[in-house]
Design a protein around this motif. Structure first.
Motif, PDB file in Angstrom:
ATOM      1  N   MET A   1       0.881  -1.169  -0.029  1.00  0.00           N
ATOM      2  CA  MET A   1       0.163   0.015   0.053  1.00  0.00           C
ATOM      3  C   MET A   1       0.986   1.052   0.118  1.00  0.00           C
ATOM      4  N   ALA A   2       2.162   1.116   0.244  1.00  0.00           N
ATOM      5  CA  ALA A   2       3.214   2.270   0.369  1.00  0.00           C
ATOM      6  C   ALA A   2       3.037   2.899  -0.984  1.00  0.00           C
ATOM      7  N   GLN A   3       2.807   2.388  -1.972  1.00  0.00           N
ATOM      8  CA  GLN A   3       2.513   2.938  -3.323  1.00  0.00           C
ATOM      9  C   GLN A   3       3.514   4.188  -3.391  1.00  0.00           C
ATOM     10  N   THR A   4       4.672   3.611  -3.700  1.00  0.00           N
ATOM     11  CA  THR A   4       6.060   4.599  -3.750  1.00  0.00           C
ATOM     12  C   THR A   4       5.620   5.464  -5.065  1.00  0.00           C
ATOM     13  N   TYR A   5       5.291   4.688  -6.133  1.00  0.00           N
ATOM     14  CA  TYR A   5       5.034   5.433  -7.374  1.00  0.00           C
ATOM     15  C   TYR A   5       4.268   6.683  -7.157  1.00  0.00           C
ATOM     16  N   LEU A   6       3.520   6.754  -6.167  1.00  0.00           N
ATOM     17  CA  LEU A   6       2.566   8.067  -5.971  1.00  0.00           C
ATOM     18  C   LEU A   6       3.215   9.011  -5.301  1.00  0.00           C
ATOM     19  N   ASP A   7       4.245   8.772  -4.724  1.00  0.00           N
ATOM     20  CA  ASP A   7       4.982   9.930  -3.888  1.00  0.00           C
ATOM     21  C   ASP A   7       5.857  10.464  -4.274  1.00  0.00           C
ATOM     22  N   PRO A   8       5.426  11.741  -4.742  1.00  0.00           N
ATOM     23  CA  PRO A   8       6.291  12.601  -5.450  1.00  0.00           C
ATOM     24  C   PRO A   8       7.948  12.939  -4.796  1.00  0.00           C
ATOM     25  N   ALA A   9       7.860  12.569  -3.263  1.00  0.00           N
ATOM     26  CA  ALA A   9       8.767  12.762  -2.802  1.00  0.00           C
ATOM     27  C   ALA A   9       9.903  11.620  -2.761  1.00  0.00           C
ATOM     28  N   ALA A  10       9.368  10.508  -3.399  1.00  0.00           N
ATOM     29  CA  ALA A  10      10.294   9.386  -3.438  1.00  0.00           C
ATOM     30  C   ALA A  10      11.257   9.659  -4.765  1.00  0.00           C
ATOM     31  N   PRO A  11      12.438   8.985  -4.648  1.00  0.00           N
ATOM     32  CA  PRO A  11      13.365   9.043  -5.737  1.00  0.00           C
ATOM     33  C   PRO A  11      12.636   8.606  -7.093  1.00  0.00           C
ATOM     34  N   MET A  12      12.805   9.241  -8.195  1.00  0.00           N
ATOM     35  CA  MET A  12      12.145   8.992  -9.501  1.00  0.00           C
ATOM     36  C   MET A  12      12.132   7.415  -9.787  1.00  0.00           C
ATOM     37  N   GLU A  13      13.699   7.175  -9.958  1.00  0.00           N
ATOM     38  CA  GLU A  13      13.562   5.599 -10.128  1.00  0.00           C
ATOM     39  C   GLU A  13      13.121   4.617  -9.340  1.00  0.00           C
ATOM     40  N   GLU A  14      12.974   4.752  -8.037  1.00  0.00           N
ATOM     41  CA  GLU A  14      12.435   3.801  -7.189  1.00  0.00           C
ATOM     42  C   GLU A  14      10.667   4.051  -7.596  1.00  0.00           C
ATOM     43  N   ARG A  15      10.482   5.199  -8.031  1.00  0.00           N
ATOM     44  CA  ARG A  15       9.018   5.315  -8.027  1.00  0.00           C
ATOM     45  C   ARG A  15       8.373   4.639  -9.417  1.00  0.00           C
ATOM     46  N   ILE A  16       9.572   4.787 -10.353  1.00  0.00           N
ATOM     47  CA  ILE A  16       9.217   3.902 -11.562  1.00  0.00           C
ATOM     48  C   ILE A  16       9.112   2.319 -11.420  1.00  0.00           C
ATOM     49  N   GLU A  17      10.383   1.767 -10.853  1.00  0.00           N
ATOM     50  CA  GLU A  17      10.303   0.346 -10.570  1.00  0.00           C
ATOM     51  C   GLU A  17       8.994   0.025  -9.745  1.00  0.00           C
ATOM     52  N   ASP A  18       8.661   0.737  -8.918  1.00  0.00           N
ATOM     53  CA  ASP A  18       7.380   0.448  -8.367  1.00  0.00           C
ATOM     54  C   ASP A  18       6.178   0.366  -9.115  1.00  0.00           C
ATOM     55  N   ALA A  19       6.148   1.131  -9.959  1.00  0.00           N
ATOM     56  CA  ALA A  19       4.824   1.418 -11.009  1.00  0.00           C
ATOM     57  C   ALA A  19       5.053   0.247 -11.906  1.00  0.00           C
ATOM     58  N   ILE A  20       6.441  -0.035 -12.396  1.00  0.00           N
ATOM     59  CA  ILE A  20       6.548  -1.231 -13.258  1.00  0.00           C
ATOM     60  C   ILE A  20       5.998  -2.540 -12.599  1.00  0.00           C
ATOM     61  N   ASN A  21       6.454  -2.760 -11.276  1.00  0.00           N
ATOM     62  CA  ASN A  21       6.247  -4.048 -10.705  1.00  0.00           C
ATOM     63  C   ASN A  21       4.533  -4.259 -10.354  1.00  0.00           C
ATOM     64  N   ARG A  22       3.947  -3.149 -10.680  1.00  0.00           N
ATOM     65  CA  ARG A  22       2.392  -3.291 -10.512  1.00  0.00           C
ATOM     66  C   ARG A  22       1.771  -3.407 -11.665  1.00  0.00           C
ATOM     67  N   MET A  23       2.344  -3.184 -12.748  1.00  0.00           N
ATOM     68  CA  MET A  23       1.619  -3.081 -14.147  1.00  0.00           C
ATOM     69  C   MET A  23       1.556  -4.589 -14.934  1.00  0.00           C
ATOM     70  N   THR A  24       0.572  -4.751 -15.374  1.00  0.00           N
ATOM     71  CA  THR A  24       0.339  -5.988 -16.286  1.00  0.00           C
ATOM     72  C   THR A  24       0.793  -5.987 -17.667  1.00  0.00           C
ATOM     73  N   LEU A  25       1.232  -6.943 -18.461  1.00  0.00           N
ATOM     74  CA  LEU A  25       1.911  -6.917 -19.619  1.00  0.00           C
ATOM     75  C   LEU A  25       0.997  -5.883 -20.579  1.00  0.00           C
ATOM     76  N   ARG A  26      -0.168  -6.248 -20.567  1.00  0.00           N
ATOM     77  CA  ARG A  26      -1.047  -5.166 -21.516  1.00  0.00           C
ATOM     78  C   ARG A  26      -1.169  -3.987 -21.035  1.00  0.00           C
ATOM     79  N   GLU A  27      -1.094  -3.689 -19.662  1.00  0.00           N
ATOM     80  CA  GLU A  27      -0.809  -2.150 -19.233  1.00  0.00           C
ATOM     81  C   GLU A  27       0.310  -1.508 -19.858  1.00  0.00           C
TER      82      GLU A  27
END
Ligand code: BGC
Length: 750
Positions: free
Chosen positions: A19-45
């Protein structure tokens, strides 16, 4: 109790991080946000976010609250809204913009402050309209005056365009809108742009055609870049492994998104492997071909998905693309606390007028015909002649076409400024392009005229005989085969018999001023017969006001040419080698002039023998131009005069004093050119390496200094594939154009 504690532990270990949803946290480092988002995405997304969903948008990931991206042209104003899947207008009533001057005009200001002002202003308009990516600026080098899109670029010199592109990008991106620098690379002609393959030496590529893109990436930190339509090394630029991977990513460390030009993606495998991130505009026949959505048949849509599903390709490239697109989204559409922007504000109107005024170039001013003095006693008769005095120029020209909130025509601007202090009359003179429509935006002007050219000319000449001044406002326009996308000009001369008309006007009146509205050089066979020539570009909403500012002296001209105006077409090096050099034969164009583009070539005038050399197995013969340039690169007059002192070298710093010896405040562009006296390779006679625009009151003197750094002395060593400068003597030249050098000093490198 035990179960409760266990549940708490499980929550802390599993659910809470999820639930920490790093990708939604603008204060988190950009690359961590990206990895977090990528881990949550399906192939089709993932597949969904790397291609368009409409003409100008790509979807985000709604399930994860990641918004999509909205793009807009660029680069001179915010394009009106089109329908979801069609180029036609969406019919909004609140999408009119301020049209800013064309980029040639911006380049002609030679003032990075104007570039920043431009970027902020257009960025604010983009922001207000909810756009995330502005498709511009364009920095393709001016190779031939026939190129229909030169008006969207910044001229012939790699250094000038490099300096000018950076503040534009910064100004735009400060608004939370990405610049998308285009068209990367070698899109130097519109004819055959969809298939021509550019053959160019590595040296010309690195010294002439790439520097502005490199500056955009490394100094401007552009968040996106647009691939070009043409090919290079027989691979389409939008998925070209050399340009995108070897150079852009590896050499320049670009971390933004590569966006295809609209319809520039041609091959699924290459699009997957060669560094394209986001596919737009691929031609499909809409929804009628049976796919559930036309966008599903894009190369980076179902075809890519299928290849992954059947194991033909892995997902490594996909994740890389998704990372780049997410980075773009986080920087723009998901950026918190973005400014709201503004549309058609007073500040934008003032910016458009200021930039236009600083960019207009006074080329000729015999007998000080300009500025025209207005007062309550003389009340001169001013005859304005020409279609371009009334024609709206913000509609047309291709993708840079706009729906401007208003466009002040030259005639209106002149009439308003003259008020009761002159009698202003207009006659048509010639009929050029009477259309006034682009993608459903219409000017509403009726320019039809049944009269013959002879009748029109006769009327103009008769009126000219009666006038105190004739201001001829002509040039090119935004119609096909003029200054317009997807086609090149057909001749170097002005169209619609304007040359004949101008000559006739000059025979009838001694005080003729020619104002050229154009984004390209053209022949001027009447040059010596007219007193004044003003290069006024396409200056957008404030055209008429800015022009009147110059003509009547409210603004002292300070623009300088961003390209050489040659005598005739064959004086341009691209036109020295027949069709092979332009527009190409069998889909191959060869840049046989190599590094001798623009003034680098014009400077060879007067040499008896051609320059011959061999580089990377190709033999070059550079035959000097037959004529001296009509107006050299960097040239532009002022209503005041400047004198230069001696150049003084102190260590690595060269300084010079510049004095305004005239009676009016003015601005001068002090230009530094450097020549390598002796080198192991053929080098141009001089190259622009620095400039500064200084404002001087009458009688005022200022010192201008330039720090000489090794990169200013370097050439690109193609064999070693690196920039190199050699020990020896260099000449530092300071002047007011590439042909007016006022001071020289030797500079030794040990
Ligand atoms: C042009 C681009 C433009 C795009 C979207 C293409 O045809 O080459 O410069 O940004 O269309 O309109």
């Amino acid at each position: 109790m035990k179960n409760f504690l266990l549940a708490c532990l499980l929550f802390v270990l599993v659910a809470a991080p999820a639930m920490a949803q790093t990708y939604l946290d603008p204060a988190a480092p950009m690359e961590e946000r990206i990895e977090d988002a990528i881990n949550r995405m399906t192939l089709r997304e993932k597949i969904a976010i790397i291609h368009a969903q409409s003409k100008f948008s790509s979807p985000g990931v709604a399930r994860l609250g990641i918004p999509g991206i909205w793009c807009t042209d660029g680069p001179h104003g915010i394009r009106p809204e089109v329908l979801w899947d069609e180029w036609n207008q969406a019919g909004w009533t609140n999408d009119s913009c301020i049209a800013f001057p064309a980029l040639t005009c911006l380049a002609a200001t030679w003032n990075p402050e104007m570039s920043y002002l431009y970027g902020v202003s257009i960025g604010e308009e983009a922001r207000y309209r909810g756009k995330d990516v502005l498709l511009g600026p364009g920095v393709n080098i001016y190779r031939t005056p026939l190129n229909g899109r030169n008006f969207e670029y910044m001229g012939e010199d790699p250094y000038l365009s490099s300096v000018m592109v950076v503040p534009y990008i910064k100004g735009v991106q400060e608004q939370g809108v990405a610049a998308c620098v285009k068209h990367y690379a070698l899109n130097n002609q519109e004819v055959d742009r969809h298939w021509v393959n550019v053959n160019v030496s590595d040296r010309a590529l690195y010294e002439i055609y790439l520097p502005a893109f490199k500056a955009a990436v490394q100094e401007g930190d552009t968040w996106s870049i647009m691939g070009a339509y043409n090919r290079y090394r027989n691979q389409y630029a939008c998925h070209n492994s050399y340009l995108l991977q070897d150079i852009l990513r590896k050499e320049w460390n670009f971390d933004g998104a590569v966006i295809s030009d609209w319809g520039g993606t041609m091959d699924t495998d290459q699009a997957i492997r060669n560094g394209l991130d986001l596919e737009f505009g691929t031609w499909t026949d809409g929804l009628s071909d049976g796919a559930s959505s036309a966008y599903d048949i894009y190369h980076l849509a179902n075809p890519y998905l299928k290849k992954i599903e059947n194991g033909e390709v892995g997902t490594e490239e996909l994740d890389e693309k998704v990372r780049n697109v997410l980075r773009l989204i986080f920087r723009t559409s998901m950026k918190p606390n973005k400014p709201f922007g503004a549309m058609c504000s007073d500040a934008h109107i003032a910016a458009a007028r200021k930039i236009a005024g600083e960019g207009m170039v006074l080329l000729r001013n015999e007998n000080n015909v300009l500025p025209i003095e207005l007062n309550d006693t003389q009340k001169p008769t001013i005859l304005v002649v020409g279609e371009n005095a009334i024609k709206q120029m913000t509609v047309g020209g291709g993708s840079s076409s706009l729906k401007a909130k208003y466009e002040m025509s030259p005639l209106q601007g002149i009439t308003n400024r003259a008020g009761s202090q002159a009698q202003v009359k207009w006659v048509r003179g010639y009929v050029g392009d009477v259309s006034g429509e682009y993608n459903g935006v219409t000017t509403g002007q009726s320019l039809e005229d049944d009269r013959t050219p002879e009748q029109l000319q006769e009327e103009a000449v008769n009126a000219a005989k009666e006038a105190d001044y004739v201001i001829f406002v002509g040039g090119l326009n935004k119609a096909h085969n003029q200054d317009c996308e997807d086609g090149d000009r057909l001749t170097y001369n002005l169209p619609y018999n304007q040359d004949r008309l101008i000559a006739a006007l000059a025979a009838a009146n001694d005080h003729v001023v020619v104002v050229s509205i154009s984004g390209n050089a053209h022949a001027m066979p009447w040059l010596k017969d007219v007193e004044g020539i003003l290069q006024a570009w396409y200056s957008g909403s404030e055209t008429g006001n800015a022009m009147a500012d110059i003509l009547f002296g409210d603004v002292n001209p300070s623009g300088k040419l961003p390209y050489t105006i040659q005598y005739e077409l064959s004086d341009y090096p691209a036109h020295q080698y027949g069709e092979m050099g332009y527009p190409g034969v069998d889909k191959q164009v060869h840049y046989m002039e190599d590094i001798f583009v623009g003034y680098r070539y014009a400077d060879l005038y007067g040499r008896r023998r051609p320059i011959k050399y061999e580089s990377q197995g190709v033999k070059y013969t550079i035959t000097p131009p037959a004529h001296v340039a009509l107006f050299p690169f960097g040239f532009g007059l002022s209503y005041t005069q400047f004198t230069y002192g001696k150049a003084v070298l102190d260590g690595n710093k060269v300084s010079i004093s510049v004095t305004n010896t005239g009676k009016r405040m003015g601005k001068e562009v002090v230009q530094l050119y450097i020549a390598d006296k002796k080198a192991s390779v053929v080098r141009p006679l001089k190259e622009l390496k620095g400039f500064e625009k200084v404002e001087l009151e009458p009688g005022e003197t200022k010192q201008v200094s330039f720090e000489i750094t090794p990169d200013m002395l370097a050439f690109f060593d193609a064999d070693a594939h690196e920039w190199r400068h050699e020990p020896g003597e260099f000449t530092l030249m300071i002047g007011s154009s590439s042909a007016d050098i006022h001071a020289k000093v030797n500079y030794k490198v040990h």
